[in-house]
Motif scaffolding. Structure first.
Motif, PDB file in Angstrom:
ATOM      1  N   ARG A  68       0.755  -1.202   0.119  1.00 22.30           N
ATOM      2  CA  ARG A  68      -0.109   0.021  -0.041  1.00 22.30           C
ATOM      3  C   ARG A  68       0.871   1.345   0.179  1.00 22.30           C
ATOM      4  O   ARG A  68       0.308   2.200  -0.558  1.00 22.30           O
ATOM      5  CB  ARG A  68      -0.905  -0.030   1.077  1.00 22.30           C
ATOM      6  CG  ARG A  68      -2.112  -1.069   1.004  1.00 22.30           C
ATOM      7  CD  ARG A  68      -2.707  -1.155   2.411  1.00 22.30           C
ATOM      8  NE  ARG A  68      -3.220   0.161   2.771  1.00 22.30           N
ATOM      9  CZ  ARG A  68      -4.769   0.675   2.406  1.00 22.30           C
ATOM     10  NH1 ARG A  68      -5.339   0.108   1.686  1.00 22.30           N
ATOM     11  NH2 ARG A  68      -5.132   1.659   2.750  1.00 22.30           N
ATOM     12  N   SER A  69       1.935   1.450   0.445  1.00 19.56           N
ATOM     13  CA  SER A  69       2.871   2.377   0.581  1.00 19.56           C
ATOM     14  C   SER A  69       3.762   2.513  -0.930  1.00 19.56           C
ATOM     15  O   SER A  69       4.223   3.676  -0.799  1.00 19.56           O
ATOM     16  CB  SER A  69       4.069   2.174   1.443  1.00 19.56           C
ATOM     17  OG  SER A  69       4.798   1.054   1.262  1.00 19.56           O
ATOM     18  N   LYS A  70       3.607   1.761  -1.693  1.00 19.83           N
ATOM     19  CA  LYS A  70       4.122   2.107  -3.187  1.00 19.83           C
ATOM     20  C   LYS A  70       3.155   2.256  -3.947  1.00 19.83           C
ATOM     21  O   LYS A  70       2.343   1.515  -4.952  1.00 19.83           O
ATOM     22  CB  LYS A  70       4.628   0.687  -3.607  1.00 19.83           C
ATOM     23  CG  LYS A  70       5.846   0.042  -2.686  1.00 19.83           C
ATOM     24  CD  LYS A  70       6.608  -0.970  -3.367  1.00 19.83           C
ATOM     25  CE  LYS A  70       7.814  -1.482  -2.515  1.00 19.83           C
ATOM     26  NZ  LYS A  70       8.705  -2.607  -3.049  1.00 19.83           N
ATOM     27  N   TYR A  71       2.729   3.577  -3.992  1.00 17.65           N
ATOM     28  CA  TYR A  71       1.816   4.331  -4.737  1.00 17.65           C
ATOM     29  C   TYR A  71       1.853   4.224  -6.408  1.00 17.65           C
ATOM     30  O   TYR A  71       0.787   4.246  -6.831  1.00 17.65           O
ATOM     31  CB  TYR A  71       1.484   5.711  -4.270  1.00 17.65           C
ATOM     32  CG  TYR A  71       1.071   5.990  -2.965  1.00 17.65           C
ATOM     33  CD1 TYR A  71      -0.145   5.594  -2.406  1.00 17.65           C
ATOM     34  CD2 TYR A  71       2.163   6.366  -1.954  1.00 17.65           C
ATOM     35  CE1 TYR A  71      -0.484   5.763  -0.876  1.00 17.65           C
ATOM     36  CE2 TYR A  71       1.891   6.588  -0.743  1.00 17.65           C
ATOM     37  CZ  TYR A  71       0.565   6.191  -0.203  1.00 17.65           C
ATOM     38  OH  TYR A  71       0.534   6.454   1.422  1.00 17.65           O
ATOM     39  N   THR A  72       3.031   4.092  -6.772  1.00 24.41           N
ATOM     40  CA  THR A  72       3.168   4.095  -8.301  1.00 24.41           C
ATOM     41  C   THR A  72       3.662   2.863  -8.982  1.00 24.41           C
ATOM     42  O   THR A  72       3.710   2.473 -10.082  1.00 24.41           O
ATOM     43  CB  THR A  72       4.189   5.246  -8.626  1.00 24.41           C
ATOM     44  OG1 THR A  72       5.596   4.812  -7.968  1.00 24.41           O
ATOM     45  CG2 THR A  72       3.966   6.525  -8.050  1.00 24.41           C
ATOM     46  N   ALA A  73       3.298   1.882  -8.153  1.00 24.43           N
ATOM     47  CA  ALA A  73       3.858   0.305  -8.338  1.00 24.43           C
ATOM     48  C   ALA A  73       2.889  -0.021  -9.388  1.00 24.43           C
ATOM     49  O   ALA A  73       1.481   0.172  -9.632  1.00 24.43           O
ATOM     50  CB  ALA A  73       3.506  -0.469  -7.250  1.00 24.43           C
ATOM     51  N   VAL A  74       3.378  -1.111 -10.291  1.00 24.91           N
ATOM     52  CA  VAL A  74       2.543  -1.432 -11.363  1.00 24.91           C
ATOM     53  C   VAL A  74       1.889  -2.842 -10.652  1.00 24.91           C
ATOM     54  O   VAL A  74       2.301  -3.506  -9.971  1.00 24.91           O
ATOM     55  CB  VAL A  74       3.418  -2.223 -12.220  1.00 24.91           C
ATOM     56  CG1 VAL A  74       2.643  -3.271 -13.427  1.00 24.91           C
ATOM     57  CG2 VAL A  74       4.202  -1.217 -13.175  1.00 24.91           C
ATOM     58  N   GLY A  75       0.272  -2.719 -10.901  1.00 23.45           N
ATOM     59  CA  GLY A  75      -0.584  -3.777 -10.327  1.00 23.45           C
ATOM     60  C   GLY A  75      -0.538  -3.782  -8.925  1.00 23.45           C
ATOM     61  O   GLY A  75      -1.101  -4.836  -8.479  1.00 23.45           O
ATOM     62  N   ARG A  76      -0.266  -2.574  -8.160  1.00 21.12           N
ATOM     63  CA  ARG A  76      -0.421  -2.472  -6.947  1.00 21.12           C
ATOM     64  C   ARG A  76      -2.071  -2.911  -6.305  1.00 21.12           C
ATOM     65  O   ARG A  76      -1.780  -3.645  -5.365  1.00 21.12           O
ATOM     66  CB  ARG A  76      -0.205  -1.031  -6.357  1.00 21.12           C
ATOM     67  CG  ARG A  76      -0.254  -0.950  -4.891  1.00 21.12           C
ATOM     68  CD  ARG A  76       0.201   0.526  -4.603  1.00 21.12           C
ATOM     69  NE  ARG A  76      -0.778   1.378  -4.780  1.00 21.12           N
ATOM     70  CZ  ARG A  76      -1.694   1.939  -3.886  1.00 21.12           C
ATOM     71  NH1 ARG A  76      -1.876   1.468  -2.824  1.00 21.12           N
ATOM     72  NH2 ARG A  76      -2.775   2.806  -4.501  1.00 21.12           N
ATOM     73  N   LYS A  77      -2.993  -2.454  -6.806  1.00 20.46           N
ATOM     74  CA  LYS A  77      -4.393  -2.754  -6.196  1.00 20.46           C
ATOM     75  C   LYS A  77      -4.650  -4.094  -6.785  1.00 20.46           C
ATOM     76  O   LYS A  77      -5.477  -4.747  -5.920  1.00 20.46           O
ATOM     77  CB  LYS A  77      -5.420  -1.748  -7.078  1.00 20.46           C
ATOM     78  CG  LYS A  77      -5.134  -0.394  -6.404  1.00 20.46           C
ATOM     79  CD  LYS A  77      -6.237   0.734  -6.971  1.00 20.46           C
ATOM     80  CE  LYS A  77      -5.971   2.119  -6.424  1.00 20.46           C
ATOM     81  NZ  LYS A  77      -6.948   2.878  -6.990  1.00 20.46           N
ATOM     82  N   GLU A  78      -4.422  -4.695  -7.871  1.00 21.40           N
ATOM     83  CA  GLU A  78      -4.425  -6.047  -8.344  1.00 21.40           C
ATOM     84  C   GLU A  78      -4.201  -7.006  -7.289  1.00 21.40           C
ATOM     85  O   GLU A  78      -4.692  -8.112  -6.864  1.00 21.40           O
ATOM     86  CB  GLU A  78      -4.205  -6.355  -9.466  1.00 21.40           C
ATOM     87  CG  GLU A  78      -4.853  -5.452 -10.724  1.00 21.40           C
ATOM     88  CD  GLU A  78      -4.500  -4.103 -10.820  1.00 21.40           C
ATOM     89  OE1 GLU A  78      -5.309  -3.514 -11.734  1.00 21.40           O
ATOM     90  OE2 GLU A  78      -3.674  -3.570 -10.349  1.00 21.40           O
ATOM     91  N   ILE A  79      -2.630  -6.832  -6.913  1.00 20.96           N
ATOM     92  CA  ILE A  79      -1.818  -7.746  -6.156  1.00 20.96           C
ATOM     93  C   ILE A  79      -2.569  -7.836  -4.736  1.00 20.96           C
ATOM     94  O   ILE A  79      -2.563  -8.791  -4.024  1.00 20.96           O
ATOM     95  CB  ILE A  79      -0.483  -7.750  -6.140  1.00 20.96           C
ATOM     96  CG1 ILE A  79       0.362  -8.981  -5.928  1.00 20.96           C
ATOM     97  CG2 ILE A  79      -0.048  -6.415  -5.556  1.00 20.96           C
ATOM     98  CD1 ILE A  79       0.018 -10.039  -6.535  1.00 20.96           C
ATOM     99  N   LEU A  80      -2.970  -6.508  -4.133  1.00 18.19           N
ATOM    100  CA  LEU A  80      -3.502  -6.248  -2.815  1.00 18.19           C
ATOM    101  C   LEU A  80      -4.789  -7.444  -2.864  1.00 18.19           C
ATOM    102  O   LEU A  80      -4.834  -7.820  -1.848  1.00 18.19           O
ATOM    103  CB  LEU A  80      -4.004  -4.975  -2.593  1.00 18.19           C
ATOM    104  CG  LEU A  80      -2.670  -3.972  -2.120  1.00 18.19           C
ATOM    105  CD1 LEU A  80      -3.373  -2.492  -2.102  1.00 18.19           C
ATOM    106  CD2 LEU A  80      -2.299  -4.573  -0.790  1.00 18.19           C
ATOM    107  N   THR A  81      -5.591  -7.406  -3.732  1.00 21.32           N
ATOM    108  CA  THR A  81      -6.539  -8.197  -3.678  1.00 21.32           C
ATOM    109  C   THR A  81      -6.376  -9.819  -3.367  1.00 21.32           C
ATOM    110  O   THR A  81      -6.961 -10.643  -2.400  1.00 21.32           O
ATOM    111  CB  THR A  81      -7.479  -8.292  -5.030  1.00 21.32           C
ATOM    112  OG1 THR A  81      -7.759  -6.845  -5.406  1.00 21.32           O
ATOM    113  CG2 THR A  81      -8.662  -8.980  -4.989  1.00 21.32           C
TER     114      THR A  81
END
Length: 362
Positions: A68-81
């Motif tokens: 969650r701290s890596k705001y510009t990461a590729v696929g951040r919200k997808e991998i969080l799921t």
């Protein structure tokens, strides 16, 4: 152990799975399972495995906070799921593996069906995440996120229905013929894991110049495979050798946790390298306007008219009459008088000139 397609007999006799008490005529009991512990008059089954579940929840929370701290990461919200689903699965497994909800309780089949649905949805989530790096849909957009969520929800619904229908003998399914549950519980995870690994290998070799993420994929796959082998092939052997203190389920859950951590590490390394994807060393041509002279001069002939006149093509300020514009002589680095105006005189000097070399030498 012999595995027959559509049958849990050999599987459940070796591994203490959540669904095993609900399969067969009266449930299938493993030949060897971990000792239980008496906690205040309540029996806690699989205490070592429950401990791994607790550790897994803690580690997953830490990984989620880092992601969650890596705001510009590729696929951040997808991998969080995926990590959210994994955390919920581990929490539910504490109640089912530890028999906090007894197998004889009327609520157990429903919780086991939810667990089966979440497990299938988690593998679906990692499968969809395998395509995120290829940017078929831009990550973080509603199309990408809702595509992931709807896919996971659909798989959860199908898996939940098949599980509860098998446990309750609904819609032609029964505990004695759990073919649908066999596909959802055992075949589906293998397919999803295999596709994820293959796609990530393609992504690494085709787009990344760095090969470090390859190690994360290899170790993650190895941990997952070892965990499955220990669970379905050597669980009873391990249990007998360690006198019922630990069985294969403990090592399986531990290996799956390590595999999930490798997924996080791979994703983190891919994020660190996202700006080098397909990149080459940049070649820069430096043009210093101060060094630019006339377009036909020896030192300024390589520069365009724009470069030589863009910054110096304005009228000189008062008191700097010798200052050359974009179309005049080269400006002095000191300012005021150009080099040719200062020294372009015959030797010995003339009126208004200093001559070069200066009179009297140095």
């Amino acid at each position: 152990m012999t595995i027959k397609f559509g049958s849990f007999d050999g599987v459940c006799q070796t591994a203490a799975l959540v669904i095993c008490p609900l399969i067969g005529d009266q449930g299938i009991e493993p030949t060897c399972y971990s000792r239980n512990v008496d906690l205040g008059g309540n029996l806690l089954f699989q205490p070592s495995t429950v401990f791994v579940h607790v550790v897994a929840i803690i580690m997953t929370i830490i990984m989620i906070l880092h992601i969650r701290s890596k705001y510009t990461a590729v696929g951040r919200k997808e991998i969080l799921t995926f990590f959210y689903l994994y955390a919920v699965i581990q929490l539910l497994a504490i109640f089912l593996d530890g028999a906090v909800i007894p197998t004889a309780n009327a609520a157990y089949p429903w919780f086991a069906a939810v667990y089966t649905g979440l497990l299938a949805a988690a593998y679906c989530c990692i499968l969809v995440n395998a395509f995120v790096g290829f940017q078929f849909a831009e990550d973080g957009t509603p199309l990408s996120l809702w595509g992931l969520r709807i896919s996971c929800l659909a798989v959860f619904g199908v898996a939940f229905f098949i599980a509860i229908a098998t446990f309750k003998s609904i819609a032609g399914l029964s505990p004695t013929k759990p073919i649908g549950l066999f596909i959802i519980y055992l075949i589906w995870p293998i397919i999803c894991a295999a596709v994820y690994v293959v796609l990530q290998l393609i992504l690494i070799f085709r787009t990344l110049e760095d090969r470090w993420p390859l190690g994360d994929i290899v170790f993650g796959t190895a941990f997952w495979v070892i965990g499955m082998v220990l669970l379905f092939a050597f669980s009873a052997t391990i249990c007998d050798a360690i006198q019922h203190y630990i069985d294969g389920l403990f090592f399986s859950e531990l290996c799956v946790l390590l595999s999930v951590m490798m997924v996080y590490k791979y994703w983190g390394q891919y994020h660190d390298l996202e700006f080098s994807v397909g990149s080459k060393a940049a070649v820069w041509e430096v043009k210093d306007p101060l060094l630019a002279g006339q377009g036909n001069s020896a030192h300024g002939g390589d520069y365009s008219e724009e470069d030589s006149g863009s910054n110096y093509g304005f009228a000189p300020p008062p008191g700097f009459g010798g200052y050359a514009g974009g179309g005049g002589k080269a400006a002095s680095l000191v300012g005021g008088v150009s080099g040719t105006q200062l020294y372009d005189r015959k030797v010995g000097g003339g009126p208004g000139g200093r001559g070069y070399p200066p009179n009297g030498g140095y």
